[in-house]
Design a protein around this motif. Structure first.
Motif, PDB file in Angstrom:
ATOM      1  N   VAL A   1      32.666  40.921  40.462  1.00 49.29           N
ATOM      2  CA  VAL A   1      32.880  40.286  41.765  1.00 49.29           C
ATOM      3  C   VAL A   1      31.676  39.389  42.025  1.00 49.29           C
ATOM      4  CG1 VAL A   1      33.172  40.636  44.245  1.00 49.29           C
ATOM      5  CG2 VAL A   1      34.250  42.223  42.628  1.00 49.29           C
ATOM      6  N   ASP A   2      31.962  38.101  42.212  1.00 47.48           N
ATOM      7  CA  ASP A   2      30.890  37.141  42.422  1.00 47.48           C
ATOM      8  C   ASP A   2      31.390  35.999  43.299  1.00 47.48           C
ATOM      9  OD1 ASP A   2      32.462  35.578  40.701  1.00 47.48           O
ATOM     10  OD2 ASP A   2      31.233  36.051  38.952  1.00 47.48           O
ATOM     11  N   ALA A   3      30.668  34.897  43.311  1.00 48.84           N
ATOM     12  CA  ALA A   3      31.020  33.763  44.170  1.00 48.84           C
ATOM     13  C   ALA A   3      32.374  33.160  43.802  1.00 48.84           C
ATOM     14  CB  ALA A   3      29.932  32.692  44.097  1.00 48.84           C
ATOM     15  N   THR A   4      32.803  33.306  42.563  1.00 45.99           N
ATOM     16  CA  THR A   4      34.062  32.692  42.145  1.00 45.99           C
ATOM     17  C   THR A   4      35.291  33.413  42.669  1.00 45.99           C
ATOM     18  OG1 THR A   4      34.215  33.945  40.075  1.00 45.99           O
ATOM     19  CG2 THR A   4      33.027  31.838  40.010  1.00 45.99           C
ATOM     20  N   ASN A   5      35.162  34.678  43.027  1.00 46.45           N
ATOM     21  CA  ASN A   5      36.358  35.425  43.431  1.00 46.45           C
ATOM     22  C   ASN A   5      36.199  36.219  44.735  1.00 46.45           C
ATOM     23  OD1 ASN A   5      34.757  37.519  42.506  1.00 46.45           O
ATOM     24  ND2 ASN A   5      35.983  37.892  40.679  1.00 46.45           N
ATOM     25  N   ARG A   6      35.112  36.032  45.438  1.00 48.37           N
ATOM     26  CA  ARG A   6      34.908  36.802  46.671  1.00 48.37           C
ATOM     27  C   ARG A   6      35.951  36.484  47.727  1.00 48.37           C
ATOM     28  NH1 ARG A   6      31.820  33.553  50.610  1.00 48.37           N
ATOM     29  NH2 ARG A   6      31.379  31.634  49.524  1.00 48.37           N
ATOM     30  N   GLN A   7      36.330  35.211  47.868  1.00 53.13           N
ATOM     31  CA  GLN A   7      37.347  34.860  48.871  1.00 53.13           C
ATOM     32  C   GLN A   7      38.701  35.426  48.490  1.00 53.13           C
ATOM     33  OE1 GLN A   7      36.964  30.589  49.199  1.00 53.13           O
ATOM     34  NE2 GLN A   7      35.730  30.810  51.050  1.00 53.13           N
ATOM     35  N   ALA A   8      39.044  35.358  47.211  1.00 55.70           N
ATOM     36  CA  ALA A   8      40.316  35.920  46.755  1.00 55.70           C
ATOM     37  C   ALA A   8      40.354  37.424  47.004  1.00 55.70           C
ATOM     38  CB  ALA A   8      40.531  35.614  45.278  1.00 55.70           C
ATOM     39  N   LEU A   9      39.237  38.094  46.769  1.00 54.81           N
ATOM     40  CA  LEU A   9      39.177  39.535  47.029  1.00 54.81           C
ATOM     41  C   LEU A   9      39.347  39.818  48.516  1.00 54.81           C
ATOM     42  CD1 LEU A   9      38.744  42.465  46.261  1.00 54.81           C
ATOM     43  CD2 LEU A   9      36.263  42.050  46.353  1.00 54.81           C
TER      44      LEU A   9
END
Length: 149
Positions: free
Chosen positions: A46-54
């Protein structure tokens, strides 16, 4: 004469009982454990690339649950940006009166110790403890509801 105002439509897609989504180097899945109780599991990074999707994935599942367990025990890397997804989830759960718990891996626990030093987020060490805690919360809510009747 009536005036019309623009209406904004948001993604109102309701989640299915069992759903899987890949985002970046993580996989999110959801399954209904019991009536009103949903388990969201995250595996990978979990990082900046998928935090919004999570954050969006969790929020979708707060619409159909009374209790939510967020299982992050299989998360290998949890960047500080992941904290914003958890904070967003916390806000969504509070708005919808959803009881929730986070079971976190060591990387998750480390970031939460830094970003949430007062322990505002409901972090617990493992999935079994999270289930037990939510069972207890449900019993307390049930007792209060019966006491008000």
């Amino acid at each position: 004469m009536t005036t019309a105002s623009p209406v904004q439509l948001h993604d109102v897609r309701m989640p299915s009982a069992d759903e899987v989504q890949r985002s970046g180097r993580a996989v999110f899945s959801a399954q209904e454990l019991a009536d009103g109780r949903v388990l969201v599991t995250v595996r990978g990074d979990v990082d900046a690339t998928n935090r919004q999707a999570l954050g969006r994935f969790i929020a979708r599942h707060t619409r159909v649950s009374k209790q939510l367990i967020l299982d992050l025990t299989a998360v290998d890397f949890f960047g500080s940006q992941g904290f914003t997804a958890l904070y967003y989830a916390s806000v969504q759960c509070a708005r919808r009166d959803v009881d929730w718990m986070i079971a976190g891996s060591r990387p998750v626990q480390r970031i939460l110790r830094i970003c949430d030093p007062d322990g505002e987020l409901p972090l617990i060490c493992d999935l079994e403890a999270a289930l037990a805690r939510l069972d207890h919360v449900a019993k307390c809510r049930h007792a209060v509801a019966w006491g008000d009747a």
